[in-house]
Structure formats: C-alpha cells, structure tokens
Design an enzyme around this catalytic site. Structure first.
Site, mmCIF file in Angstrom:
data_model
loop_
_atom_site.group_PDB
_atom_site.id
_atom_site.type_symbol
_atom_site.label_atom_id
_atom_site.label_comp_id
_atom_site.label_asym_id
_atom_site.label_seq_id
_atom_site.Cartn_x
_atom_site.Cartn_y
_atom_site.Cartn_z
ATOM 1 N N GLY A 125 -15.286 6.586 -6.982
ATOM 2 C CA GLY A 125 -14.044 7.250 -7.379
ATOM 3 C C GLY A 125 -12.833 6.886 -6.554
ATOM 4 N N HIS A 165 -3.577 0.766 8.416
ATOM 5 C CA HIS A 165 -4.249 0.465 7.148
ATOM 6 C C HIS A 165 -5.708 0.068 7.364
ATOM 7 C CE1 HIS A 165 -4.390 -0.669 2.887
ATOM 8 N NE2 HIS A 165 -5.220 -1.619 3.305
ATOM 9 N N HIS A 194 -6.604 2.762 0.842
ATOM 10 C CA HIS A 194 -6.200 3.073 2.228
ATOM 11 C C HIS A 194 -6.965 4.359 2.494
ATOM 12 C CE1 HIS A 194 -2.773 3.599 5.396
ATOM 13 N NE2 HIS A 194 -3.627 4.603 5.576
ATOM 14 N N HIS A 223 -9.858 13.735 1.456
ATOM 15 C CA HIS A 223 -9.369 14.825 0.610
ATOM 16 C C HIS A 223 -9.793 16.151 1.237
ATOM 17 C CE1 HIS A 223 -8.739 12.415 -3.208
ATOM 18 N NE2 HIS A 223 -9.635 11.633 -2.629
ATOM 19 N N CYS A 233 0.455 3.376 3.138
ATOM 20 C CA CYS A 233 1.197 2.832 4.287
ATOM 21 C C CYS A 233 2.660 3.235 4.196
ATOM 22 C CB CYS A 233 1.076 1.314 4.351
ATOM 23 S SG CYS A 233 -0.496 0.712 4.988
ATOM 24 N N THR A 261 -9.541 5.220 -5.689
ATOM 25 C CA THR A 261 -8.477 4.553 -6.453
ATOM 26 C C THR A 261 -7.369 4.019 -5.554
ATOM 27 O OG1 THR A 261 -7.344 6.659 -6.821
ATOM 28 C CG2 THR A 261 -8.871 5.940 -8.539
ATOM 29 N N HIS A 295 -8.637 7.757 2.992
ATOM 30 C CA HIS A 295 -8.054 9.109 3.029
ATOM 31 C C HIS A 295 -9.171 10.123 2.927
ATOM 32 C CE1 HIS A 295 -7.989 7.323 -0.987
ATOM 33 N NE2 HIS A 295 -8.340 8.521 -1.439
ATOM 34 N N CYS A 307 0.840 -1.201 0.000
ATOM 35 C CA CYS A 307 0.000 0.000 0.000
ATOM 36 C C CYS A 307 0.876 1.253 0.000
ATOM 37 C CB CYS A 307 -0.908 -0.024 1.219
ATOM 38 S SG CYS A 307 -1.824 1.505 1.444
ATOM 39 N N ASP A 330 -1.623 16.104 -2.213
ATOM 40 C CA ASP A 330 -1.967 15.141 -3.252
ATOM 41 C C ASP A 330 -0.979 15.283 -4.417
ATOM 42 O OD1 ASP A 330 -4.850 13.529 -4.011
ATOM 43 O OD2 ASP A 330 -3.493 14.005 -5.679
HETATM 44 P P1 5GP Z 1 -9.115 8.497 -4.423
HETATM 45 O O1 5GP Z 1 -9.364 8.531 -5.922
HETATM 46 O O2 5GP Z 1 -8.764 7.097 -3.981
HETATM 47 O O3 5GP Z 1 -10.185 9.132 -3.598
HETATM 48 O O4 5GP Z 1 -7.853 9.421 -4.191
HETATM 49 C C1 5GP Z 1 -6.555 8.974 -4.317
HETATM 50 C C2 5GP Z 1 -5.709 10.218 -4.419
HETATM 51 O O5 5GP Z 1 -4.381 9.863 -4.111
HETATM 52 C C3 5GP Z 1 -5.691 10.860 -5.799
HETATM 53 O O6 5GP Z 1 -6.118 12.207 -5.680
HETATM 54 C C4 5GP Z 1 -4.243 10.729 -6.248
HETATM 55 O O7 5GP Z 1 -3.805 11.859 -6.969
HETATM 56 C C5 5GP Z 1 -3.509 10.583 -4.939
HETATM 57 N N1 5GP Z 1 -2.297 9.795 -4.988
HETATM 58 C C6 5GP Z 1 -2.122 8.573 -5.565
HETATM 59 N N2 5GP Z 1 -0.880 8.117 -5.376
HETATM 60 C C7 5GP Z 1 -0.241 9.075 -4.655
HETATM 61 C C8 5GP Z 1 1.086 9.172 -4.141
HETATM 62 O O8 5GP Z 1 1.938 8.307 -4.314
HETATM 63 N N3 5GP Z 1 1.395 10.298 -3.444
HETATM 64 C C9 5GP Z 1 0.475 11.298 -3.230
HETATM 65 N N4 5GP Z 1 0.889 12.352 -2.523
HETATM 66 N N5 5GP Z 1 -0.786 11.226 -3.683
HETATM 67 C C10 5GP Z 1 -1.136 10.131 -4.395
HETATM 68 ZN ZN ZN Z 2 -2.281 1.225 3.688
#
Ligand code: 5GP
Ligand code: ZN
Length: 112
Positions: A91, A48, A96, A100, A9, A93, A98, A6, A32
């Site tokens: 949405g 996690h 883990h 926003h 993580c 992706t 998070h 992950c 982000d």
């Molecule tokens: P989700 O689509 O799961 O709600 O948001 C995942 C977010 O994580 C996306 O906005 C994407 O740009 C961000 N993201 C993905 N991989 C990384 C990473 O390695 N580092 C950072 N800082 N953000 C990431």
């Molecule tokens: Zn994780």
C-alpha cells in the site's frame, strides 16, 4: 539528502508550506491530506529514505519513534495505530518513508 521530485522532501524542507504538528532536528509531523480517521498524522524523516528498506541510520530510526510519542502526547492522543507501508503491494504510494498515526475511531484488525 533530499530528492527534488519528492513531495515529502518538499514538505520537510518547507518548500511546500504545511502546518507542522511537531518538528525536531530529524523529523516533522503533519496531517495526512486524505485522512482515514479523525486523527491521521504522518511522521517523516527530514532526510530522504524511499522506504523502511532503505532506512539505515539509527538516528533517524529512533527519532521517528520518538516523534510518534511526542506528537501523540502533544495532541493528547493516548490510543492510536501506527502503520508503515513498505512497497506497492503493502500500500505504499509515497516513496519517502512515513509512519501513519491513526486515531479517533475504533480500528479494525486485521487491516484490509
Ligand atoms: P502510503 O500509501 O504511501 O502509506 O501513504 C501516503 C499518504 O500520504 C497517504 O495517506 C496520502 O493521503 C498522503 N499524502 C500524499 N500526498 C500528500 C501531500 O501532499 N500532503 C499530505 N499532507 N499528505 C499526502
Ligand atoms: Zn523525500
């Protein structure tokens, strides 16, 4: 506790060095990678949980919201949107959980 595959993580345990905007015992916050607004911060638990559906520990639940308040206060962000995407169709992706935090431009409602 942590998932080897992950990315979040790895960020929270500092295996991947990142500029942390906020940290406490249970959470970290960082920018982000692909910002969707002038401010786009992610707040994650140090443990996690794949999504909000798996988040079952009230310590982490309250710590995540507290971290949103602390990091926005620290950065002087008074108006912002918080989003938790849960599941692929919503949405999500990165699996883990998070939160926003989006700020710095007018945000439309409803989101797409
Ligand atoms: P989700 O689509 O799961 O709600 O948001 C995942 C977010 O994580 C996306 O906005 C994407 O740009 C961000 N993201 C993905 N991989 C990384 C990473 O390695 N580092 C950072 N800082 N953000 C990431
Ligand atoms: Zn994780």
């Amino acid at each position: 506790m942590l998932d080897d595959n992950c990315i979040f993580c790895k960020i929270s345990n500092k295996e991947i060095p990142s500029k942390l905007l906020y940290e406490d015992e249970f959470t970290v916050a960082f920018n982000d990678l692909n910002p969707q607004a002038p401010n786009h911060i992610l707040v994650i638990p140090k443990k996690h949980f794949a999504s909000l559906n798996e988040l079952d520990d009230e310590k982490y639940m309250s710590a995540l919201l507290n971290a949103v308040k602390e990091v926005t206060k620290k950065l002087g962000i008074k108006e912002y949107r918080t989003v938790i995407n849960t599941g692929e169709t919503a949405g999500q992706t990165v699996f883990h959980i998070h939160i926003h935090i989006l700020a710095g431009r007018p945000l439309l409602w409803p989101p797409g």
